[in-house]
Design a protein around this motif. Structure first.
Motif, short mmCIF file in Angstrom:
data_model
loop_
_atom_site.label_atom_id
_atom_site.label_comp_id
_atom_site.label_asym_id
_atom_site.label_seq_id
_atom_site.Cartn_x
_atom_site.Cartn_y
_atom_site.Cartn_z
N LEU A 39 0.82 -1.21 0.00
CA LEU A 39 0.00 0.00 0.00
C LEU A 39 0.86 1.26 0.00
CD1 LEU A 39 -2.91 -0.91 2.43
CD2 LEU A 39 -3.08 -0.47 -0.01
N ALA A 40 1.91 1.27 0.79
CA ALA A 40 2.80 2.43 0.84
C ALA A 40 3.48 2.64 -0.51
CB ALA A 40 3.83 2.26 1.95
N ALA A 41 3.90 1.55 -1.13
CA ALA A 41 4.56 1.65 -2.44
C ALA A 41 3.59 2.19 -3.48
CB ALA A 41 5.09 0.29 -2.87
N ALA A 42 2.36 1.69 -3.48
CA ALA A 42 1.35 2.15 -4.44
C ALA A 42 1.04 3.63 -4.22
CB ALA A 42 0.09 1.31 -4.32
N ASP A 43 0.95 4.03 -2.97
CA ASP A 43 0.69 5.43 -2.65
C ASP A 43 1.82 6.33 -3.14
OD1 ASP A 43 -0.92 7.48 -1.45
OD2 ASP A 43 0.47 7.51 0.25
N CYS A 44 3.05 5.91 -2.92
CA CYS A 44 4.21 6.67 -3.40
C CYS A 44 4.20 6.78 -4.92
CB CYS A 44 5.52 6.02 -2.94
SG CYS A 44 5.90 6.26 -1.20
N GLU A 45 3.95 5.68 -5.59
CA GLU A 45 3.93 5.69 -7.05
C GLU A 45 2.82 6.58 -7.58
OE1 GLU A 45 3.92 1.54 -8.10
OE2 GLU A 45 6.07 1.36 -7.71
N GLN A 46 1.65 6.53 -6.94
CA GLN A 46 0.53 7.36 -7.36
C GLN A 46 0.85 8.84 -7.20
OE1 GLN A 46 -3.04 6.95 -5.02
NE2 GLN A 46 -4.33 7.59 -6.71
N GLN A 47 1.58 9.17 -6.14
CA GLN A 47 1.94 10.57 -5.87
C GLN A 47 3.27 10.95 -6.52
OE1 GLN A 47 1.67 11.67 -1.72
NE2 GLN A 47 -0.05 10.29 -1.40
N GLU A 48 3.84 10.02 -7.30
CA GLU A 48 5.12 10.23 -7.98
C GLU A 48 6.25 10.56 -7.01
OE1 GLU A 48 4.61 12.88 -11.31
OE2 GLU A 48 3.01 11.64 -12.14
N ILE A 49 6.23 9.89 -5.88
CA ILE A 49 7.27 10.02 -4.86
C ILE A 49 8.30 8.92 -5.12
CG2 ILE A 49 7.80 9.82 -2.41
CD1 ILE A 49 4.92 10.89 -1.91
N ASP A 50 9.57 9.29 -5.16
CA ASP A 50 10.62 8.32 -5.44
C ASP A 50 11.67 8.32 -4.32
OD1 ASP A 50 11.58 6.31 -7.09
OD2 ASP A 50 12.93 7.66 -8.17
N ASP A 51 11.23 8.60 -3.11
CA ASP A 51 12.13 8.70 -1.97
C ASP A 51 11.83 7.55 -1.00
OD1 ASP A 51 13.48 9.36 0.38
OD2 ASP A 51 13.07 11.50 0.17
#
Length: 85
Positions: free
Chosen positions: A37-49
């Motif tokens: 879920l955290a990975a999907a949320d980061c990808e959706q928000q275009e977060i790469d950190d």
């Protein structure tokens, strides 16, 4: 980068299946969903950190704390800390 980190964490859980205790199996299984879920949320928000992803996992666990007994929550927290070192 986030996808790679997600896969690394999930692989670490999988690699320990043969030697894991029952508590570690429980914690690993519980963590899998929070990691994805955290990975999907980061990808959706275009977060790469990765640090942001780790914080999202920790926050997700904190938000779900009431789902677990205190002992189970502590097991999940300890396993999470071990994985993300």
């Amino acid at each position: 980068m986030i996808h790679d980190y997600e896969q690394k964490l999930l692989q670490l859980i999988d690699d320990n299946i043969d030697s894991a205790t029952d508590d570690e199996l429980f914690a690993g299984g519980y963590l899998r969903g929070h990691i994805s879920l955290a990975a999907a949320d980061c990808e959706q928000q275009e977060i790469d950190d990765i640090i942001v992803m780790q914080k999202k996992i920790k926050q997700s666990l904190q938000d779900a704390k009431s789902e677990l007994s205190p002992n189970d929550w502590q097991l999940v927290q300890q396993y999470s800390d071990k994985l993300m070192m």
